[in-house]
Design a protein around this motif. Structure first.
Motif, short mmCIF file in Angstrom:
data_model
loop_
_atom_site.label_atom_id
_atom_site.label_comp_id
_atom_site.label_asym_id
_atom_site.label_seq_id
_atom_site.Cartn_x
_atom_site.Cartn_y
_atom_site.Cartn_z
N ALA A 52 -8.77 2.97 3.76
CA ALA A 52 -7.63 2.20 4.36
C ALA A 52 -7.13 1.18 3.27
CB ALA A 52 -8.42 1.06 5.34
N GLN A 53 -7.79 0.84 2.16
CA GLN A 53 -7.22 0.05 1.16
C GLN A 53 -6.11 0.97 0.41
OE1 GLN A 53 -10.92 -1.21 -0.43
NE2 GLN A 53 -10.67 -3.27 0.32
N LYS A 54 -6.81 2.25 0.20
CA LYS A 54 -5.79 3.07 -0.51
C LYS A 54 -4.70 3.34 -0.04
CE LYS A 54 -4.95 5.87 -3.89
NZ LYS A 54 -4.78 5.55 -5.11
N VAL A 55 -4.60 3.57 1.66
CA VAL A 55 -3.40 4.09 2.32
C VAL A 55 -2.55 2.85 2.31
CG1 VAL A 55 -2.60 4.15 4.74
CG2 VAL A 55 -4.61 5.59 3.80
N TRP A 56 -3.06 1.43 2.41
CA TRP A 56 -2.06 0.49 2.51
C TRP A 56 -1.63 0.16 1.11
CZ3 TRP A 56 -1.99 -4.48 0.03
CH2 TRP A 56 -1.05 -5.18 0.58
N SER A 57 -2.21 0.38 -0.19
CA SER A 57 -1.80 0.18 -1.39
C SER A 57 -0.56 1.18 -1.74
CB SER A 57 -3.04 0.35 -2.24
OG SER A 57 -3.44 1.55 -2.73
N LEU A 58 -0.69 2.59 -1.01
CA LEU A 58 0.32 3.35 -1.18
C LEU A 58 1.62 3.18 -0.33
CD1 LEU A 58 -1.83 6.77 -1.24
CD2 LEU A 58 -0.48 5.62 -3.27
N GLY A 59 1.77 1.99 0.24
CA GLY A 59 2.86 1.46 1.03
C GLY A 59 2.86 2.00 2.24
#
Length: 67
Positions: A52-59
């Motif tokens: 979830a953190q990675k998905v969010w950080s990718l915009g």
């Protein structure tokens, strides 16, 4: 991380799956609460948070992982 008190009555059931359920804040749809089943493996929970953190950080439009 220090525990934070929340009032579960402020949230509305939004969905559930094999590992827990999701709730959305009744006054702020940007706030999502995920409650995991006590039987959910801790490594699965930690992996889901990391994804979830990675998905969010990718915009990608998604809830911002928090506490």
């Amino acid at each position: 991380m220090e525990a934070k008190l929340i009032d579960i009555r402020d949230f509305i059931h939004d969905g559930e799956g094999g590992n827990g359920e999701s709730l959305i804040h009744r006054n702020d749809s940007r706030l999502l609460l995920k409650l995991y089943n006590s039987t959910a493996p801790k490594d699965l929970i930690q992996n889901e948070i990391a994804i979830a953190q990675k998905v969010w950080s990718l915009g990608i439009p998604s809830p911002k992982p928090g506490e």
